[in-house]
Design a protein around this motif. Structure first.
Motif, PDB file in Angstrom:
ATOM      1  N   ARG A 163     -27.390  -9.728  -7.997  1.00  0.00           N
ATOM      2  CA  ARG A 163     -26.179  -9.773  -8.822  1.00  0.00           C
ATOM      3  C   ARG A 163     -25.040  -9.110  -8.056  1.00  0.00           C
ATOM      4  NH1 ARG A 163     -25.778  -7.409 -14.844  1.00  0.00           N
ATOM      5  NH2 ARG A 163     -27.576  -6.233 -14.131  1.00  0.00           N
ATOM      6  N   GLN A 164     -23.887  -9.781  -8.044  1.00  0.00           N
ATOM      7  CA  GLN A 164     -22.702  -9.176  -7.424  1.00  0.00           C
ATOM      8  C   GLN A 164     -22.053  -8.234  -8.424  1.00  0.00           C
ATOM      9  OE1 GLN A 164     -21.339  -9.548  -4.077  1.00  0.00           O
ATOM     10  NE2 GLN A 164     -20.550  -7.657  -4.983  1.00  0.00           N
ATOM     11  N   LEU A 165     -22.150  -6.938  -8.167  1.00  0.00           N
ATOM     12  CA  LEU A 165     -21.550  -5.962  -9.083  1.00  0.00           C
ATOM     13  C   LEU A 165     -20.036  -5.961  -8.912  1.00  0.00           C
ATOM     14  CD1 LEU A 165     -24.029  -2.977  -8.660  1.00  0.00           C
ATOM     15  CD2 LEU A 165     -24.043  -4.765 -10.403  1.00  0.00           C
ATOM     16  N   THR A 166     -19.352  -5.674  -9.987  1.00  0.00           N
ATOM     17  CA  THR A 166     -17.885  -5.653  -9.902  1.00  0.00           C
ATOM     18  C   THR A 166     -17.352  -4.224  -9.925  1.00  0.00           C
ATOM     19  OG1 THR A 166     -17.850  -6.011 -12.283  1.00  0.00           O
ATOM     20  CG2 THR A 166     -17.503  -7.933 -10.875  1.00  0.00           C
ATOM     21  N   THR A 167     -18.213  -3.280 -10.314  1.00  0.00           N
ATOM     22  CA  THR A 167     -17.784  -1.882 -10.252  1.00  0.00           C
ATOM     23  C   THR A 167     -17.477  -1.541  -8.793  1.00  0.00           C
ATOM     24  OG1 THR A 167     -20.095  -1.296  -9.970  1.00  0.00           O
ATOM     25  CG2 THR A 167     -19.206  -1.132 -12.194  1.00  0.00           C
ATOM     26  N   PRO A 168     -16.566  -0.619  -8.531  1.00  0.00           N
ATOM     27  CA  PRO A 168     -16.256  -0.300  -7.134  1.00  0.00           C
ATOM     28  C   PRO A 168     -17.489   0.212  -6.402  1.00  0.00           C
ATOM     29  CG  PRO A 168     -14.791   0.872  -8.669  1.00  0.00           C
ATOM     30  CD  PRO A 168     -15.835   0.211  -9.489  1.00  0.00           C
ATOM     31  N   ALA A 169     -17.659  -0.243  -5.157  1.00  0.00           N
ATOM     32  CA  ALA A 169     -18.809   0.196  -4.359  1.00  0.00           C
ATOM     33  C   ALA A 169     -18.638   1.664  -3.990  1.00  0.00           C
ATOM     34  CB  ALA A 169     -18.906  -0.649  -3.104  1.00  0.00           C
ATOM     35  N   GLU A 170     -19.746   2.346  -3.820  1.00  0.00           N
ATOM     36  CA  GLU A 170     -19.694   3.721  -3.321  1.00  0.00           C
ATOM     37  C   GLU A 170     -19.053   3.694  -1.934  1.00  0.00           C
ATOM     38  OE1 GLU A 170     -22.502   6.405  -4.152  1.00  0.00           O
ATOM     39  OE2 GLU A 170     -22.488   5.568  -6.183  1.00  0.00           O
ATOM     40  N   GLU A 171     -18.503   4.815  -1.560  1.00  0.00           N
ATOM     41  CA  GLU A 171     -17.765   4.872  -0.298  1.00  0.00           C
ATOM     42  C   GLU A 171     -18.591   4.408   0.897  1.00  0.00           C
ATOM     43  OE1 GLU A 171     -15.884   6.737   3.062  1.00  0.00           O
ATOM     44  OE2 GLU A 171     -16.555   8.402   1.773  1.00  0.00           O
ATOM     45  N   ASP A 172     -19.885   4.824   0.949  1.00  0.00           N
ATOM     46  CA  ASP A 172     -20.680   4.440   2.121  1.00  0.00           C
ATOM     47  C   ASP A 172     -21.642   3.288   1.814  1.00  0.00           C
ATOM     48  OD1 ASP A 172     -22.379   5.755   0.497  1.00  0.00           O
ATOM     49  OD2 ASP A 172     -23.317   6.956   2.069  1.00  0.00           O
ATOM     50  N   ASP A 173     -21.366   2.544   0.753  1.00  0.00           N
ATOM     51  CA  ASP A 173     -22.232   1.420   0.415  1.00  0.00           C
ATOM     52  C   ASP A 173     -22.234   0.396   1.551  1.00  0.00           C
ATOM     53  OD1 ASP A 173     -23.652  -0.408  -1.597  1.00  0.00           O
ATOM     54  OD2 ASP A 173     -21.952  -1.617  -0.943  1.00  0.00           O
ATOM     55  N   TRP A 174     -23.401  -0.112   1.860  1.00  0.00           N
ATOM     56  CA  TRP A 174     -23.479  -1.117   2.920  1.00  0.00           C
ATOM     57  C   TRP A 174     -24.059  -2.418   2.413  1.00  0.00           C
ATOM     58  CZ3 TRP A 174     -28.259  -3.141   4.056  1.00  0.00           C
ATOM     59  CH2 TRP A 174     -29.333  -2.471   3.444  1.00  0.00           C
ATOM     60  N   THR A 175     -24.494  -2.442   1.142  1.00  0.00           N
ATOM     61  CA  THR A 175     -25.154  -3.633   0.608  1.00  0.00           C
ATOM     62  C   THR A 175     -24.141  -4.628   0.060  1.00  0.00           C
ATOM     63  OG1 THR A 175     -25.334  -2.761  -1.618  1.00  0.00           O
ATOM     64  CG2 THR A 175     -27.130  -2.225  -0.091  1.00  0.00           C
ATOM     65  N   ARG A 176     -22.854  -4.309   0.220  1.00  0.00           N
ATOM     66  CA  ARG A 176     -21.791  -5.163  -0.296  1.00  0.00           C
ATOM     67  C   ARG A 176     -21.821  -5.209  -1.820  1.00  0.00           C
ATOM     68  NH1 ARG A 176     -19.862  -9.583  -1.313  1.00  0.00           N
ATOM     69  NH2 ARG A 176     -17.964 -10.411  -0.403  1.00  0.00           N
TER      70      ARG A 176
END
Ligand code: GBH
Length: 483
Positions: free
Chosen positions: A324-337
């Motif tokens: 699922r493509q989350l729409t909440t903002p990604a964490e700063e160091d997120d790498w999973t897109r």
């Protein structure tokens, strides 16, 4: 999940080969026998035993002292081929290009190869299945130093081609670069777990590790082609793993795109440079930016010069997940897109029946799609170099031996191979079940049992499970040329 999960016993080509796969650290034991050096797994499992269920593989299946028995077992089950890995630290205990060679280690693999050939079983050798010599980690952090690692790995590979290549015609450079990079250097659930130390940079290191693997692979492919292939006449490639991904909500474009992106981040990361001679996928470059190392013009030339030498695509595949493509903002160091994985979709449907591992469910439809995805992108004959599962309830010995869950899993996944070959036109040449026998399952220790042969870890007695006999008979049946 009831419908679509009945085995059809669909046919396979008469020349399709099957066998079992293992890895050195998981089955050999003999941890310091005959001059073997330590690998990162010896250290990782002993330093903090809670990382490996309180267990280690000092003895494990004791395969090191039982090759005659184990090869006879393979023969009695009708296997055509056997995929195993060599422990670098058995062959060069300190690992480096100027370090001494351990002739006793070479002799062990010579005896194994000769025993296999004497029983008409074709060996397929993986040079690296996760156990880098600890000395190289101590000297320069192994994969984190591209130049040093590459030079040491080239020497190790060249030595193996020289000493074993007269009899070994199928080579794999690395098993599962994604797992080495992400699980070994990002979340630390596998050795070396260096990222668990305070001073590390998990924002860039996993991608540097991947970069090292890609360039080391390409160099060794070039060495094999230039110095050995003409006289030895073998094939070489790499093994990539990956789940297949289905959209969480099949009507949402964002989820459909997420499934494709997840495959690019998992498989395209390595597959595009290695099998297409190209840069990293555009999706990865765009999202990761400077975190992803860049290839120099010489690197790109090496990739271009070597991609077509790879003789097959080695596929380790176990299961499928929804994304699922989350729409909440990604964490700063997120790498999973910002993509979330799960085994249930938006309608509450599960991807398939659960094994005893939460990530591994029976999902043969995803496997068929994965074979097609890889074939469409890379156009290489596929060897399924690992596929298998542990069974729910296997702590009960009767369930472990009469492993109906595994027989159904294997039966359905073989049906998917048949459909991919005959209905979709995908080239698939062989199948290795993971694994020959129950063994040390990394961070899960001796909990999950993936073997088609049961091992009693007190007595080390081997007992074939019903899936072993199922494999023997189903291949006899499926490969009958009825035309
Ligand atoms: C293979 O890796 C290995 O090559 C083999 O040595 C091992 O024994 C076998 O699998 C069985 O585990 O975060 O959802 O991805 C398969 C790769 C790595 C896939 C760990 C599952 C953990 C769950 N696996 N991963 S998930």
């Amino acid at each position: 999940t009831g419908s679509g999960f009945a085995v059809k016993n669909l046919k396979l080509p008469p020349d399709f080969v099957w066998g079992a796969a293992t890895a050195a650290y998981q089955i050999e034991g003999g941890a310091s026998q005959d001059g073997k050096g330590k690998s990162i797994w010896d250290i990782y499992s002993h330093l903090e035993p809670s990382r490996t269920n309180g267990e280690n593989a000092d003895i494990t299946c004791d395969h090191y002292n039982r090759i005659d028995e184990d090869v006879k077992l393979m023969k009695s089950l009708g296997m055509d081929t056997y995929r195993f890995s060599m422990a670098w630290s058995r062959i060069i205990p300190q690992g480096g290009r100027h370090d001494p060679v351990n002739e006793a280690g070479i002799s062990f693999y010579n005896r194994l190869i000769d025993a296999l050939l004497a029983h008409d079983i074709t060996p397929s050798v993986t040079l690296y299945h996760w156990d880098v010599p600890q000395a190289l980690y101590d000297r320069y952090k192994a994969f984190l130093n591209t130049t040093e690692f590459r030079a040491d790995y080239e020497r190790y590979a060249r030595l193996c081609f020289t000493r074993f290549g007269d009899r070994v015609k199928s080579w794999v450079t690395f098993n599962e670069p994604y797992i080495i990079s992400i699980f070994g250097h990002l979340n630390g659930s596998l050795a070396p777990g260096h990222c668990l130390e305070a001073s590390t940079d998990t924002k860039t290191e996993p991608w540097r590790v991947g970069h090292t693997i890609i360039l080391s692979h390409a160099s060794v492919v070039q060495i094999y082609a230039n110095e050995f292939q003409l006289s030895q006449n073998g094939k070489i490639s790499i093994v990539l793993n990956g789940h297949f991904y289905e959209p969480h909500d099949a009507t949402k474009k964002a989820d459909i795109d997420a499934a494709q992106l997840r495959l690019e981040f998992y498989i395209g990361w390595f597959g595009d440079p290695i099998f297409l001679g190209k840069d990293y996928p555009a999706s990865m470059k765009e999202y990761l930016g400077a975190r992803l190392p860049s290839f120099t013009p010489e690197d790109l030339k090496l990739l271009k010069d070597t991609y077509s030498i790879n003789g097959f695509y080695g596929m380790n595949h176990y299961s499928t997940k929804f994304v699922r493509q989350l729409t909440t903002p990604a964490e700063e160091d997120d790498w999973t897109r910002n993509i979330e994985e799960s085994s249930v979709n938006n309608k509450g449907e599960e991807i398939g029946p659960a094994s005893s591992m939460p990530w591994l469910r029976i999902a043969p439809g995803g496997f068929r799609k994965m074979l097609n995805w890889v074939w469409d992108r890379y156009r290489l004959p596929i060897l399924v170099t690992e596929n298998g599962c542990p069974c729910p309830g296997e702590a009960d010995l009767r369930v472990a031996i009469d492993d109906q869950f595994r027989q159904r899993y294997i039966g359905l996944y073989l049906d998917s191979i048949s459909q991919a070959i005959y209905e979709d036109g995908v080239k698939v040449e062989g199948y290795y079940v993971w694994s020959l026998m129950d063994n040390f399952e990394w961070s899960s220790g001796y909990g999950p049992r993936y073997g088609i042969v049961h091992v009693d870890f007190d007595t080390l007695k081997r007992t074939p499970k019903n899936s072993a006999y199922y494999l023997q008979t189903t291949f006899q049946e499926r490969r009958k040329d009825v035309a």
